[in-house]
Structures are given as structure tokens and as C-alpha cells.
Design a protein around this motif. Sequence first.
Motif, mmCIF file in Angstrom:
data_model
loop_
_atom_site.group_PDB
_atom_site.id
_atom_site.type_symbol
_atom_site.label_atom_id
_atom_site.label_comp_id
_atom_site.label_asym_id
_atom_site.label_seq_id
_atom_site.Cartn_x
_atom_site.Cartn_y
_atom_site.Cartn_z
ATOM 1 N N ARG A 111 24.473 -64.979 -20.740
ATOM 2 C CA ARG A 111 25.610 -65.196 -19.846
ATOM 3 C C ARG A 111 25.921 -63.910 -19.085
ATOM 4 N N SER A 112 26.744 -64.012 -18.065
ATOM 5 C CA SER A 112 27.182 -62.868 -17.245
ATOM 6 C C SER A 112 25.995 -62.103 -16.663
ATOM 7 N N PHE A 113 25.216 -62.780 -15.860
ATOM 8 C CA PHE A 113 24.019 -62.193 -15.252
ATOM 9 C C PHE A 113 24.359 -61.261 -14.095
ATOM 10 N N GLY B 131 15.598 -56.600 -7.236
ATOM 11 C CA GLY B 131 15.032 -57.729 -7.959
ATOM 12 C C GLY B 131 14.116 -57.349 -9.100
ATOM 13 N N SER B 132 14.134 -56.078 -9.504
ATOM 14 C CA SER B 132 13.213 -55.625 -10.548
ATOM 15 C C SER B 132 13.692 -55.930 -11.962
ATOM 16 N N ARG B 133 14.997 -56.189 -12.126
ATOM 17 C CA ARG B 133 15.522 -56.473 -13.468
ATOM 18 C C ARG B 133 16.779 -57.314 -13.387
ATOM 19 N N VAL B 134 17.068 -57.967 -14.503
ATOM 20 C CA VAL B 134 18.279 -58.768 -14.657
ATOM 21 C C VAL B 134 18.977 -58.261 -15.910
ATOM 22 N N VAL B 135 20.272 -57.995 -15.792
ATOM 23 C CA VAL B 135 21.073 -57.530 -16.919
ATOM 24 C C VAL B 135 21.999 -58.676 -17.314
ATOM 25 N N PHE B 136 22.141 -58.923 -18.617
ATOM 26 C CA PHE B 136 22.973 -60.025 -19.083
ATOM 27 C C PHE B 136 23.461 -59.759 -20.505
ATOM 28 N N LEU B 137 24.408 -60.577 -20.951
ATOM 29 C CA LEU B 137 24.931 -60.513 -22.310
ATOM 30 C C LEU B 137 24.377 -61.683 -23.106
ATOM 31 N N ARG B 138 24.079 -61.426 -24.390
ATOM 32 C CA ARG B 138 23.617 -62.498 -25.274
ATOM 33 C C ARG B 138 23.872 -62.082 -26.721
ATOM 34 N N ARG C 18 25.303 -58.608 -27.156
ATOM 35 C CA ARG C 18 24.567 -57.376 -26.891
ATOM 36 C C ARG C 18 24.213 -57.345 -25.415
ATOM 37 N N LEU C 19 24.114 -56.158 -24.855
ATOM 38 C CA LEU C 19 23.704 -55.990 -23.468
ATOM 39 C C LEU C 19 22.181 -55.987 -23.428
#
Length: 92
Positions: A25-27, A33-40, A50-51
Motif C-alpha cells: 500500500r501507499s505506492f 521509473g527505476s523503482r517503486v517505494v511502498f509499505l507492506r 515495513r518500508l
Amino acid sequence: MTSPQQPSFPRQFARSRRFTLGAPRSFTVAPDGSRVVFLRSPSGADPVNRLCVLDLDGDAPRERVAADPAELLGGAGEDLPPEERTRRERAR
């Protein structure tokens, strides 16, 4: 009748917060476009997020944990004032 090993549907539904724990969630996508950060959270029964970072450079996407609250706190629990606990409970 359910077996003792498997909790009933209402218990699973409540424990997993409507089956949302463990789902990303919370992308946020990097501008290039090299990375995606999210919470899970690590599992469907653990409410602590965790981030995580999904690196899209290279042949295959690779997911890694960037920050884990358990490691950052060194195993100690949070020391929150009562006001913050109340605010978090209302937000939940």
C-alpha cells in the motif's frame, strides 16, 4: 465446524483487518521509473508495516526491505504518550 488449527472466517477477517495486512500500500514511483517505494507488513497477521523498495532496473525486478521498525527500535517497544496512543486509535 472448524478445526482447532484453522480459525473461523470472522476471526481471520478481523485479525487480517479485512484481508489487507500483507498487501502492498501507499505506492510512490520514482520520477525516472527505476523503482517503486511502498509499505507492506510481513504477513497477513502482523500489523507493523515495513518500508519496501521494488527496483525495476536490470533483468528482473527485485524487492528489498529499506526500513524495518523492529530493527530501528532495536527490539524495544514504542514509548508513546497517552495522547498519541489515543490519536492513533482514533485514526485506525
